[in-house]
Write an enzyme that holds these catalytic residues in place. Sequence first.
Site, PDB file in Angstrom:
ATOM      1  N   GLY A  85      12.520  54.015  55.799  1.00 19.79           N
ATOM      2  CA  GLY A  85      12.773  55.388  55.383  1.00 19.79           C
ATOM      3  C   GLY A  85      12.122  56.418  56.292  1.00 19.79           C
ATOM      4  CE1 TYR A  86      10.065  54.849  59.977  1.00 22.14           C
ATOM      5  CE2 TYR A  86      11.795  54.597  61.612  1.00 22.14           C
ATOM      6  CZ  TYR A  86      10.630  54.140  61.030  1.00 22.14           C
ATOM      7  OH  TYR A  86      10.032  53.014  61.508  1.00 22.14           O
ATOM      8  CB  SER A  87      16.945  59.868  57.802  1.00 26.82           C
ATOM      9  OG  SER A  87      17.164  59.394  59.097  1.00 26.82           O
ATOM     10  CD  GLU A 123      16.058  51.638  64.269  1.00 25.19           C
ATOM     11  OE1 GLU A 123      15.159  52.463  64.468  1.00 25.19           O
ATOM     12  OE2 GLU A 123      16.895  51.741  63.376  1.00 25.19           O
ATOM     13  CD  GLU A 137      25.219  64.529  71.335  1.00 24.11           C
ATOM     14  OE1 GLU A 137      24.844  63.850  70.356  1.00 24.11           O
ATOM     15  OE2 GLU A 137      26.351  64.419  71.826  1.00 24.11           O
TER      16      GLU A 137
END
Lengths: 393, 340
Positions: free
Chosen positions: A128-130, A244, A376
């Site tokens: 869980g980062y986002s 990752e 990007e």
Amino acid sequence: MDFELSPEQVAFREEVERFLDENDDPEVFDVTRENMAQIVDTPKKREFMRKVGDRGWLGITWPKEWGGQESDGVYEYLLNEALARRGGPQIGKGVGIIGKTILAHGSERLKREFLPKILRNEVEFAVGYSEPDAGSDAASMKLRATRDGDGWRLNGQKTWTTSAHFAEWYWVGARTDPDAPKHRGITLFLVPLDQPGITINPIWTMGDERTNDVFFDEVWVSDDYVVGEVNRGFQYISEALDLERFTMFTFSPIEQRMDVLREYVATETRDDQPLADDPVVRHDVARLATDCEVARVLGLRFVAKSMKGGAPPTTEASEYKLFATELSKRLANASMDIGGPGSQLRVKTEDAPMAGRAESTYRYTVIDTIGGGASEIQKNIIARRKLGLPKNF
Amino acid sequence: MRFAFTEDQLLFRTTVREFLEKECTPADVRAAWASASGWSTERWAKLATLGVTGLTVPEDHGGLGMDELVLVLVLEESGRAALPEPIVATTAVGAPLLRDVGSEDLRERWLGAVSAGRAVLGVGLASLPYVDHAASADLLLLQRGDELHAVPRDEVTLVAQPALDGARRLATVEWEPGAATRLATGERAVWAAEYAFDRGALATAAQLLGVSQQLITMAVEHARHRVQFGQPIGAFQAVKHMLADALLQLELARPVVYRAAYSVARAVPERPLDVSMAKAFASDAATLACRVALQTHGAIGYTWEHDLHLWMKRGWALAAAWGDAAWHRARVGAAVVPAS
């Protein structure tokens, strides 16, 4: 320099193929799940990965002290590519992101509790980062962790947590110092996903796969489950992200889809003319075949660079991720174009060209240039770290 | 499996790089372009002392007896410096061709001279419309049908074909095959000519890596120091993404060129496919690097005074030489999707 596998590596690859033949099962291996095939989300897949663990193949690069083999990363690469080629579950975040971060930065307690379980495949993790307001700008995460006795109290929301609905443990970043610069106020925690106060809601995707929102309401976490040092979490996250980018995007599924397209072009006709004689089709296929070879040798270069036990090279990981995922999309586009009107037929439909792979791949690959750091963002990383261009934010 | 160069190989590259940084500056390149021949016999002699001209020549003829894995590193450096000398025709293609099919007499006469920097070779295969450095070549290796000939320059008529690269002077060759100049015939000649073509394509692909690297380096330097709207232009994502794209294509081309070098050195059956993938990709990477470098520089890059055009012209010339990207992609297409 050479480009041949050593006799030991060839023998290992053959051993892996024999093992995969013996354990062949359509519920474990399914190439039509595309990139999601890698997650270990069913009991059968777990059972299969336990057998991989029994072979000692989960800890190939880990230190012997913790049950590993201290062997070359090339074997892990060969194994993962073999698993990916068949659409099987892969060595992923447990051994890679979580295991390697705990090995490098975790307490003795975390090592004793998690490392043996990871090698036996007895635990699944969600990462869980986002958050809704922290996507490409991951360091701006707001999930709040405040001091509470011998632990922390977590409140807020994560999103795009793909494994939350079947994993036991949540590897989650939270803001522990709101006054520090945003990269220096984040701490990594390990939280059981059945902890009171956690709510998991599904989000269904264009690729027919489930991901999740995860809500935290006064969730308590003991100090024992802080990973490494408080406020150093983003540094650990960044190190693991480089890994990752490489392990999440294996090459063999692209190669496998290229073979499907090549076979289709070699055998099918359009308006009674062999596709193989159409110069535009030949040109497209030649370009894609060249790009596939480029991605393959670029991957090997990455393996070579990270083999000597060093950290995975950041910009090479970004380059590989950027190119492989954009190539994957271009291959999907070409498959749709060349397949003609039938390429809109769903996967596994009898009449569909390429058995409907064009359709499923087209729907699925759109996420690859967004997840794991958008294209990007990879370009920003390459421009800043390799070209030394100034920051723009 | 070993996807890295050895210490010795990298050391040789460093030696060549340091030599070229001193002896082949942009001012030296300009001087060569302005000279009668387009290149410098003095620098060629010094390169011979380093072992560069005879790198592929067997040791018993005074060369280093090295293979394409070392050669591509040296060629990359020659591209980075926009080296004016005829290293591709002489060292990468001509010498191995003479080594493989030349008579003992020819090998004795010419390979030692190549190693010593006293002879330059020109290569005119049937598939190549122009021969580079032809007017400077002492011996021309020419193909007609299924025959290969070694013809002294004074026995041919050269028609100069003015081209955009001031060092890489081109000519067409008018000549008549005769028994006295015959090198090889039949299958052996065709095999040697095809191998020679792949050596040339590989060599120019390797040079294009160096050319692209230099173009990107120049553009990045400019982007870091040129200030507009109160900040270096390299801080703008529109500029940095363009440069990252150019770098990516170069970094992708590099391992494919090394792979092709391995295939040429070890004569693996997929050699033509590997070479074509390398040349197609390197040509495209260089073409992109040229455009991006100029766009980053803005109007100053369009001027004669700025050095950028020396590398852009070399990039354009080499991208089109020894089969352009489209030609090589067609060959890849024929290999991966055989026509019905």
